[in-house]
Scaffold this motif. Structure first.
Motif, short mmCIF file in Angstrom:
data_model
loop_
_atom_site.label_atom_id
_atom_site.label_comp_id
_atom_site.label_asym_id
_atom_site.label_seq_id
_atom_site.Cartn_x
_atom_site.Cartn_y
_atom_site.Cartn_z
N GLY A 32 21.75 45.24 0.97
CA GLY A 32 20.39 45.55 0.50
C GLY A 32 19.58 44.35 0.08
N ALA A 33 18.95 44.51 -1.07
CA ALA A 33 17.97 43.53 -1.54
C ALA A 33 18.58 42.19 -1.94
CB ALA A 33 17.20 44.11 -2.71
N GLY A 34 19.81 42.23 -2.40
CA GLY A 34 20.47 40.97 -2.74
C GLY A 34 20.08 40.39 -4.09
N SER A 35 19.60 41.24 -5.00
CA SER A 35 19.20 40.68 -6.30
C SER A 35 20.42 40.20 -7.09
CB SER A 35 18.39 41.70 -7.11
OG SER A 35 19.19 42.79 -7.49
N ASN A 36 21.56 40.85 -6.93
CA ASN A 36 22.77 40.38 -7.61
C ASN A 36 23.21 39.02 -7.05
OD1 ASN A 36 24.03 42.23 -9.74
ND2 ASN A 36 23.27 43.64 -8.19
N HIS A 82 29.13 47.79 -10.09
CA HIS A 82 28.79 49.21 -9.97
C HIS A 82 27.78 49.56 -11.07
CE1 HIS A 82 29.43 53.38 -8.93
NE2 HIS A 82 29.50 53.66 -10.22
N PRO A 83 26.73 50.33 -10.73
CA PRO A 83 25.68 50.59 -11.70
C PRO A 83 25.98 51.76 -12.64
CG PRO A 83 25.02 51.43 -9.58
CD PRO A 83 26.37 50.82 -9.38
N HIS A 91 17.49 52.67 -13.85
CA HIS A 91 18.12 51.83 -12.82
C HIS A 91 17.66 50.38 -12.96
CE1 HIS A 91 18.83 50.83 -8.31
NE2 HIS A 91 19.86 50.49 -9.05
N GLN A 135 19.98 47.21 -13.70
CA GLN A 135 20.04 46.03 -12.81
C GLN A 135 19.88 44.73 -13.58
OE1 GLN A 135 18.02 46.18 -8.91
NE2 GLN A 135 20.18 46.36 -8.38
N GLU A 154 23.14 43.95 -14.77
CA GLU A 154 24.01 43.50 -13.68
C GLU A 154 23.84 42.01 -13.43
OE1 GLU A 154 24.01 47.55 -10.92
OE2 GLU A 154 22.99 45.78 -10.21
#
Ligand code: GRF
Length: 217
Positions: free
Chosen positions: A15-19, A116-117, A174, A178, A181
């Motif tokens: 996905g977005a790759g924010s992590n 994991h959220p 959410h 994040q 996270e």
């Protein structure tokens, strides 16, 4: 500087790759001794690939068909091959929307991490933040864990929690999860690279527990 202790990370994401971005930022700030060697995605136009390219990290799209929800068959073997070719010693699942199976797990024993959220073991599986909100939980959060053959069942490394507010929507919750996270994942990798994680059964002992409690980054 690249020392022997430097983690050589392979990232898998959909996905977005924010992590992954939060990990890159902490590496660049000199707070995590790691190098991302390759980023693989099962989604050809995933933003995570774009973010990695921008940072000069090699990327590859992994065609995982015909499977929809797992990494299996030739794609899994190719994935292992690519990770080895790029000298990866630690695999970071960052929003990778597929179940990983034994061959990959065996190739990197206790060296595959996931975020994991939700506060596991509550709310495993998809859209965990929504599950928590729908359930009416008063506390939510995220979990960084080692990956085993189950779905979100591996040994827990770090959890961060936040209150569920009266004013929260599932989406607002959410977003706040994040943000946690983005603190927790680099923190877990830092502890791993510093050799501060000891695995006793399914318990992960953090040898510098105080650092985790007080580190707000
Ligand atoms: C995160 O919420 C993570 O917990 C879940 O997938 C999401 C990935 O987001 N496993 P991003 O791609 O890192 O922005």
């Amino acid at each position: 500087m690249n020392t022997d202790k430097t983690l050589k990370i392979g990232v898998l994401g959909s996905g977005a790759g924010s992590n992954m971005q939060s990990i890159i930022d902490e590496i660049d700030a000199g707070r995590v001794d790691a190098e991302i060697k390759i980023v693989l995605s099962d989604v050809e136009d995933a933003r995570i690939l774009e973010r990695a390219r921008k940072r000069g990290i090699p990327t590859l799209w992994l065609d995982c068909s015909p499977y929809k929800t797992k990494l299996d068959g030739p794609a899994q073997l190719r994935c292992i091959e690519l990770l080895h070719e790029h000298d990866v010693d630690t695999v970071v699942l960052a929003g990778f929307m597929r179940i990983v199976k034994a061959p990959l797990l065996n190739a990197f024993p206790m060296r595959i991490l996931n975020i994991h959220p939700a506060l596991l073991p509550a709310f495993p599986g998809l859209h965990a933040w929504r599950q928590a909100w729908d359930y009416g939980a008063k506390v939510a959060g995220c979990t960084v864990h080692f990956v085993d053959e189950g779905t979100d069942t591996g040994a827990i490394i770090i959890q961060r929690c936040i209150p569920v507010l009266n004013t929260d929507s599932a989406e607002a919750l959410h977003a706040r999860i994040q943000a946690e996270e983005h603190i927790a994942y680099p923190q877990a990798l830092r502890l791993l690279t510093e050799g501060k994680l000891r695995i006793v059964g399914r318990r992960v002992i953090i040898d510098d527990d105080d650092a985790v409690k007080t580190d707000s980054r």
